[in-house]
Design an enzyme around this catalytic site. Sequence first.
Site, mmCIF file in Angstrom:
data_model
loop_
_atom_site.group_PDB
_atom_site.id
_atom_site.type_symbol
_atom_site.label_atom_id
_atom_site.label_comp_id
_atom_site.label_asym_id
_atom_site.label_seq_id
_atom_site.Cartn_x
_atom_site.Cartn_y
_atom_site.Cartn_z
ATOM 1 N N HIS A 1 0.835 -1.205 0.000
ATOM 2 C CA HIS A 1 0.000 0.000 0.000
ATOM 3 C C HIS A 1 0.869 1.254 0.000
ATOM 4 O O HIS A 1 1.878 1.319 0.702
ATOM 5 C CB HIS A 1 -0.891 -0.026 1.249
ATOM 6 C CG HIS A 1 -1.828 1.133 1.340
ATOM 7 N ND1 HIS A 1 -2.883 1.290 0.470
ATOM 8 C CD2 HIS A 1 -1.867 2.191 2.187
ATOM 9 C CE1 HIS A 1 -3.538 2.385 0.786
ATOM 10 N NE2 HIS A 1 -2.944 2.952 1.825
ATOM 11 N N THR B 1 0.218 -2.780 5.665
ATOM 12 C CA THR B 1 1.245 -2.433 4.693
ATOM 13 C C THR B 1 1.036 -3.087 3.331
ATOM 14 O O THR B 1 1.663 -2.673 2.358
ATOM 15 C CB THR B 1 2.640 -2.846 5.216
ATOM 16 O OG1 THR B 1 2.584 -4.223 5.573
ATOM 17 C CG2 THR B 1 3.059 -2.007 6.405
ATOM 18 N N GLU B 2 0.194 -4.095 3.259
ATOM 19 C CA GLU B 2 0.022 -4.778 1.973
ATOM 20 C C GLU B 2 -1.207 -4.229 1.246
ATOM 21 O O GLU B 2 -1.137 -3.212 0.588
ATOM 22 C CB GLU B 2 -0.008 -6.292 2.185
ATOM 23 C CG GLU B 2 1.348 -6.784 2.728
ATOM 24 C CD GLU B 2 1.429 -8.274 2.936
ATOM 25 O OE1 GLU B 2 1.007 -9.042 2.063
ATOM 26 O OE2 GLU B 2 1.941 -8.687 4.011
ATOM 27 N N MET B 3 -2.377 -4.825 1.402
ATOM 28 C CA MET B 3 -3.534 -4.355 0.636
ATOM 29 C C MET B 3 -4.400 -3.350 1.414
ATOM 30 O O MET B 3 -5.314 -2.755 0.846
ATOM 31 C CB MET B 3 -4.346 -5.551 0.138
ATOM 32 C CG MET B 3 -3.560 -6.376 -0.891
ATOM 33 S SD MET B 3 -4.303 -7.986 -1.283
ATOM 34 C CE MET B 3 -5.627 -7.503 -2.378
#
Lengths: 110, 346
Positions: B100, B142-144
């Site tokens: 993200h 931190t990812e999606m």
Amino acid sequence: MKTRFYALFATLALTISGAHADDVIVDQIDKTFVIDGTEVESLTVSAGDSVSFRNSDPFFHNIFSLSATQIFDLGSYPSGESRSVSFDKPGLVEVECAIHPDMYMTIEVE
Amino acid sequence: MRLNNRALSGSECTRPSVWALLFVLSVMNLSVPALAGRADYQRPDIQPPPANNQTTEARVALGRVLFFDPRLSGSNWISCATCHNPAVGWADGLATGIGHNMTTLSRASPTVLNTAYNKFQFWDGRVRSLEAQALGPIVSDTEMHQDMDELIEELKAIEGYRPLFDAAYPGEGISASVISRALAAYERTLLTTDAPFDLWVKGDDSALSDAAKRGFALFEGKARCSVCHHGFNFQDDGFHNIGLPSHGEQDPGRYAVRPIRAVMGAFKTPTLRELARTAPYMHNGAYNTLREVIEHYNSGGEPVEGLSPMMQPLGLSTQEIDDLVVFLDSLNSINPLTETIPVLPQ
């Protein structure tokens, strides 16, 4: 003569105290726990017994438990070595290999 | 002492027939040790799906659409396929993932190919099932960076999704559980196809070059790769600290899941299939080439905390490293799994 005396004394001492702790050998073969050639997922022992975890695989294992009943970490050890742990407190102990966590068994201490 | 036995495993059931085959082959004066090795590398069954997610065509179809839909992310910009891109071996071709807001992540995006064979998911093995894995990156900050309740409302508002969910999970509506099960059902179909090595395992001696055969002998022998990379998927469902160079703080890896000294900085053994399409290598993308990877093992690794005692200098020659690289190249699918990006429901 002396040896015989000591042997007799030792036998008497054991009989009087009633102490008789088993040591169960649990093998590690093909990333499974094995007792007497049979794969196991649980085991029941008496308080005071010990279990020897013998590494019969060609690579390292690391047996441990983080159970509330008893916490231990036998460390990493290679093929052919054996490490032992005594179980003194009744309850359920979950045993795992840190390196190969699919190796899992429970030990019920009575 | 009382003990409970496990049921006889599949491998134990098949063992007599393997020995019978070996006996016949030995009578025929064929190479028994080599063929015994091949038997260990036959394709097994995948890990069985859970009772509430038996694989069906409708579930795979729904999972496929969800996998490619960037609306699963908070920004509507990142899909599962962003980091697990079929064009680059179902990984992302980067040393470590990008999440993200273009955040550089600390670990590499592993291929999703053959994860159906794994008993543990994620580099640190913190979950066992593909179902449990599927939601992790979606809701990770931190990812999606998605809020699950919001996602469910968003998907409910997309009319085109309704028949797909109804067909796949009748009467269950749209929920986190259904989303995770559909993604897992799709991922179970993402498998590598026959590589030259597989043809050799099936008995075609001409499928491997002499260099590849020498490499395989080293793989199982002097180089000791097969201690951890064994079986069809070339992994052991195990966790090892192999002494990789790292910049900054050491990633605790498996230790965060099981605080046992031996697994400080340890990560799951990855598959060795499709390496041609999944560089850079290692959990932190430390190496760009297979030669660099093998040279790392040849050195015995860096003396970091938690270094596996199995890491020892190997003393491999340049020729032996060449042969190992050729062998690893034989693990790439001849016709890699391809995918057509689906039209997304509106």
